[in-house]
Write a protein that holds these residues in place. Sequence first.
Motif, PDB file in Angstrom:
ATOM      1  N   ARG A 247       0.166  14.390  -0.123  1.00  0.00           N
ATOM      2  CA  ARG A 247      -0.112  13.524   1.029  1.00  0.00           C
ATOM      3  C   ARG A 247       0.404  14.135   2.329  1.00  0.00           C
ATOM      4  NH1 ARG A 247      -0.314   7.895  -0.687  1.00  0.00           N
ATOM      5  NH2 ARG A 247      -1.525   7.930  -2.598  1.00  0.00           N
ATOM      6  N   ARG A 248       0.731  15.418   2.267  1.00  0.00           N
ATOM      7  CA  ARG A 248       1.200  16.194   3.424  1.00  0.00           C
ATOM      8  C   ARG A 248       2.526  15.686   4.008  1.00  0.00           C
ATOM      9  NH1 ARG A 248      -4.523  15.922   4.718  1.00  0.00           N
ATOM     10  NH2 ARG A 248      -5.449  17.922   4.210  1.00  0.00           N
ATOM     11  N   CYS A 249       3.387  15.175   3.143  1.00  0.00           N
ATOM     12  CA  CYS A 249       4.718  14.784   3.600  1.00  0.00           C
ATOM     13  C   CYS A 249       5.532  16.037   3.878  1.00  0.00           C
ATOM     14  CB  CYS A 249       5.422  13.936   2.541  1.00  0.00           C
ATOM     15  SG  CYS A 249       4.666  12.322   2.302  1.00  0.00           S
ATOM     16  N   CYS A 250       6.486  15.923   4.788  1.00  0.00           N
ATOM     17  CA  CYS A 250       7.313  17.091   5.115  1.00  0.00           C
ATOM     18  C   CYS A 250       8.757  16.920   4.655  1.00  0.00           C
ATOM     19  CB  CYS A 250       7.237  17.401   6.605  1.00  0.00           C
ATOM     20  SG  CYS A 250       7.849  16.114   7.668  1.00  0.00           S
ATOM     21  N   LEU A 251       9.131  15.726   4.201  1.00  0.00           N
ATOM     22  CA  LEU A 251      10.477  15.557   3.673  1.00  0.00           C
ATOM     23  C   LEU A 251      10.524  14.413   2.687  1.00  0.00           C
ATOM     24  CD1 LEU A 251      13.050  13.705   5.793  1.00  0.00           C
ATOM     25  CD2 LEU A 251      10.750  13.882   6.638  1.00  0.00           C
ATOM     26  N   ALA A 252      11.579  14.413   1.875  1.00  0.00           N
ATOM     27  CA  ALA A 252      11.856  13.340   0.925  1.00  0.00           C
ATOM     28  C   ALA A 252      13.303  12.912   1.123  1.00  0.00           C
ATOM     29  CB  ALA A 252      11.629  13.805  -0.507  1.00  0.00           C
ATOM     30  N   THR A 253      13.544  11.619   1.003  1.00  0.00           N
ATOM     31  CA  THR A 253      14.896  11.086   1.160  1.00  0.00           C
ATOM     32  C   THR A 253      15.210  10.153  -0.008  1.00  0.00           C
ATOM     33  OG1 THR A 253      14.169   9.169   2.449  1.00  0.00           O
ATOM     34  CG2 THR A 253      14.756  11.162   3.682  1.00  0.00           C
TER      35      THR A 253
ATOM     36  N   HIS B  68       4.150   7.559   6.552  1.00  0.00           N
ATOM     37  CA  HIS B  68       3.844   8.660   7.466  1.00  0.00           C
ATOM     38  C   HIS B  68       4.015   9.989   6.733  1.00  0.00           C
ATOM     39  CE1 HIS B  68       3.291   5.797  10.641  1.00  0.00           C
ATOM     40  NE2 HIS B  68       4.498   5.312  10.440  1.00  0.00           N
ATOM     41  N   ASP B  69       5.007  10.773   7.129  1.00  0.00           N
ATOM     42  CA  ASP B  69       5.179  12.100   6.535  1.00  0.00           C
ATOM     43  C   ASP B  69       6.427  12.186   5.656  1.00  0.00           C
ATOM     44  OD1 ASP B  69       7.108  11.922   8.485  1.00  0.00           O
ATOM     45  OD2 ASP B  69       6.672  13.861   9.390  1.00  0.00           O
ATOM     46  N   GLU B  70       6.871  11.023   5.134  1.00  0.00           N
ATOM     47  CA  GLU B  70       8.106  10.992   4.354  1.00  0.00           C
ATOM     48  C   GLU B  70       7.913  10.291   3.015  1.00  0.00           C
ATOM     49  OE1 GLU B  70      12.388   8.699   4.546  1.00  0.00           O
ATOM     50  OE2 GLU B  70      11.515   9.375   6.430  1.00  0.00           O
TER      51      GLU B  70
ATOM     52  N   ASP C 138      29.930   3.625  -2.427  1.00  0.00           N
ATOM     53  CA  ASP C 138      29.178   4.333  -1.395  1.00  0.00           C
ATOM     54  C   ASP C 138      27.955   5.020  -1.995  1.00  0.00           C
ATOM     55  OD1 ASP C 138      31.305   3.613   0.209  1.00  0.00           O
ATOM     56  OD2 ASP C 138      32.152   5.636   0.324  1.00  0.00           O
ATOM     57  N   ALA C 139      26.966   5.242  -1.144  1.00  0.00           N
ATOM     58  CA  ALA C 139      25.791   6.020  -1.525  1.00  0.00           C
ATOM     59  C   ALA C 139      25.819   7.339  -0.777  1.00  0.00           C
ATOM     60  CB  ALA C 139      24.509   5.264  -1.187  1.00  0.00           C
ATOM     61  N   VAL C 140      25.386   8.383  -1.448  1.00  0.00           N
ATOM     62  CA  VAL C 140      25.178   9.676  -0.817  1.00  0.00           C
ATOM     63  C   VAL C 140      23.708   9.706  -0.382  1.00  0.00           C
ATOM     64  CG1 VAL C 140      25.191  12.188  -1.118  1.00  0.00           C
ATOM     65  CG2 VAL C 140      26.903  10.765  -2.292  1.00  0.00           C
ATOM     66  N   VAL C 141      23.468   9.985   0.889  1.00  0.00           N
ATOM     67  CA  VAL C 141      22.108  10.117   1.394  1.00  0.00           C
ATOM     68  C   VAL C 141      21.729  11.583   1.208  1.00  0.00           C
ATOM     69  CG1 VAL C 141      20.595   9.890   3.390  1.00  0.00           C
ATOM     70  CG2 VAL C 141      22.513   8.316   3.088  1.00  0.00           C
ATOM     71  N   MET C 142      20.565  11.803   0.579  1.00  0.00           N
ATOM     72  CA  MET C 142      20.117  13.175   0.322  1.00  0.00           C
ATOM     73  C   MET C 142      18.721  13.367   0.889  1.00  0.00           C
ATOM     74  SD  MET C 142      21.633  13.855  -3.524  1.00  0.00           S
ATOM     75  CE  MET C 142      21.795  15.626  -3.308  1.00  0.00           C
ATOM     76  N   VAL C 143      18.449  14.592   1.348  1.00  0.00           N
ATOM     77  CA  VAL C 143      17.175  14.924   1.984  1.00  0.00           C
ATOM     78  C   VAL C 143      16.663  16.226   1.389  1.00  0.00           C
ATOM     79  CG1 VAL C 143      16.096  15.598   4.174  1.00  0.00           C
ATOM     80  CG2 VAL C 143      17.762  13.743   4.128  1.00  0.00           C
ATOM     81  N   LEU C 144      15.346  16.298   1.236  1.00  0.00           N
ATOM     82  CA  LEU C 144      14.664  17.514   0.813  1.00  0.00           C
ATOM     83  C   LEU C 144      13.561  17.796   1.819  1.00  0.00           C
ATOM     84  CD1 LEU C 144      13.810  19.737  -1.272  1.00  0.00           C
ATOM     85  CD2 LEU C 144      12.373  17.967  -2.325  1.00  0.00           C
ATOM     86  N   ASP C 145      13.578  19.000   2.404  1.00  0.00           N
ATOM     87  CA  ASP C 145      12.498  19.424   3.292  1.00  0.00           C
ATOM     88  C   ASP C 145      11.473  20.169   2.453  1.00  0.00           C
ATOM     89  OD1 ASP C 145      13.692  18.625   5.849  1.00  0.00           O
ATOM     90  OD2 ASP C 145      15.171  20.178   5.394  1.00  0.00           O
ATOM     91  N   PHE C 146      10.191  19.811   2.620  1.00  0.00           N
ATOM     92  CA  PHE C 146       9.123  20.497   1.902  1.00  0.00           C
ATOM     93  C   PHE C 146       8.742  21.756   2.649  1.00  0.00           C
ATOM     94  CE2 PHE C 146       7.759  16.060   0.389  1.00  0.00           C
ATOM     95  CZ  PHE C 146       8.408  16.189  -0.815  1.00  0.00           C
TER      96      PHE C 146
ATOM     97  N   GLU D 100       0.818  -1.218   0.000  1.00  0.00           N
ATOM     98  CA  GLU D 100       0.000   0.000   0.000  1.00  0.00           C
ATOM     99  C   GLU D 100       0.852   1.268   0.000  1.00  0.00           C
ATOM    100  OE1 GLU D 100      -3.340   0.802  -0.124  1.00  0.00           O
ATOM    101  OE2 GLU D 100      -3.524  -1.263  -0.804  1.00  0.00           O
ATOM    102  N   TRP D 101       2.006   1.218   0.617  1.00  0.00           N
ATOM    103  CA  TRP D 101       2.843   2.415   0.764  1.00  0.00           C
ATOM    104  C   TRP D 101       3.766   2.641  -0.440  1.00  0.00           C
ATOM    105  CZ3 TRP D 101       3.273  -1.985   3.806  1.00  0.00           C
ATOM    106  CH2 TRP D 101       4.383  -2.790   3.560  1.00  0.00           C
ATOM    107  N   SER D 102       3.802   1.690  -1.364  1.00  0.00           N
ATOM    108  CA  SER D 102       4.726   1.765  -2.488  1.00  0.00           C
ATOM    109  C   SER D 102       4.010   2.172  -3.771  1.00  0.00           C
ATOM    110  CB  SER D 102       5.393   0.397  -2.690  1.00  0.00           C
ATOM    111  OG  SER D 102       6.345   0.466  -3.730  1.00  0.00           O
ATOM    112  N   THR D 103       4.696   2.974  -4.586  1.00  0.00           N
ATOM    113  CA  THR D 103       4.175   3.392  -5.884  1.00  0.00           C
ATOM    114  C   THR D 103       5.281   3.248  -6.917  1.00  0.00           C
ATOM    115  OG1 THR D 103       2.700   4.992  -4.840  1.00  0.00           O
ATOM    116  CG2 THR D 103       3.146   5.305  -7.185  1.00  0.00           C
TER     117      THR D 103
END
Length: 164
Positions: free
Chosen positions: A115-121, A81-83, A156-164, A53-56
């Motif tokens: 969906r009112r998320c506040c961040l993306a990773t 949740h909010d991510e 290695d992977a770079v972890v990236m974040v976006l705040d909405f 359900e949470w995957s698209t």
Amino acid sequence: MRRLQEDSEPRLSHGFSIRRMTLDDLTAVMALEQAAFKNPWSAELLKRELEHEWSTILLVEEPRESVPPLLLGLAIFWIVHDEVHVLNVATAPQHRRRGVARAVMEEVLERGKGRRCCLATLEVRKSNEPAIQLYRSFGFRPVGIRPNYYADEREDAVVMVLDF
């Protein structure tokens, strides 16, 4: 959680059609994965993502006259949740530099905001400078490194974040 009705309707973005993947798309999606990556997702893994359900999984297609649309790219993401967590973005090698990844990322982020998320990773290969620049253009910022995240290549992977 019930899926929103709008999730199933194709949308136009940058001249491309963007819609949810169905099981009928599996063969084409596997071909795209194999063309785009050394270590593509398996059919079993993609099928599992379709069940959650949470995957698209969004597909980017180019409409064509009198024949089915051409699959150009995809994005796989979770909303928990909010991510928004982006797991995979792929563009067919022969269609790169046409805005396919940009179009699908815009749609992913819009759906998260809806969906009112506040961040993306996301995680991205440290060597994938074009992808890193694309994500930076959306406002993602690097926040860490996951050593040997891509184990087969010991990259290695770079972890990236976006705040909405």
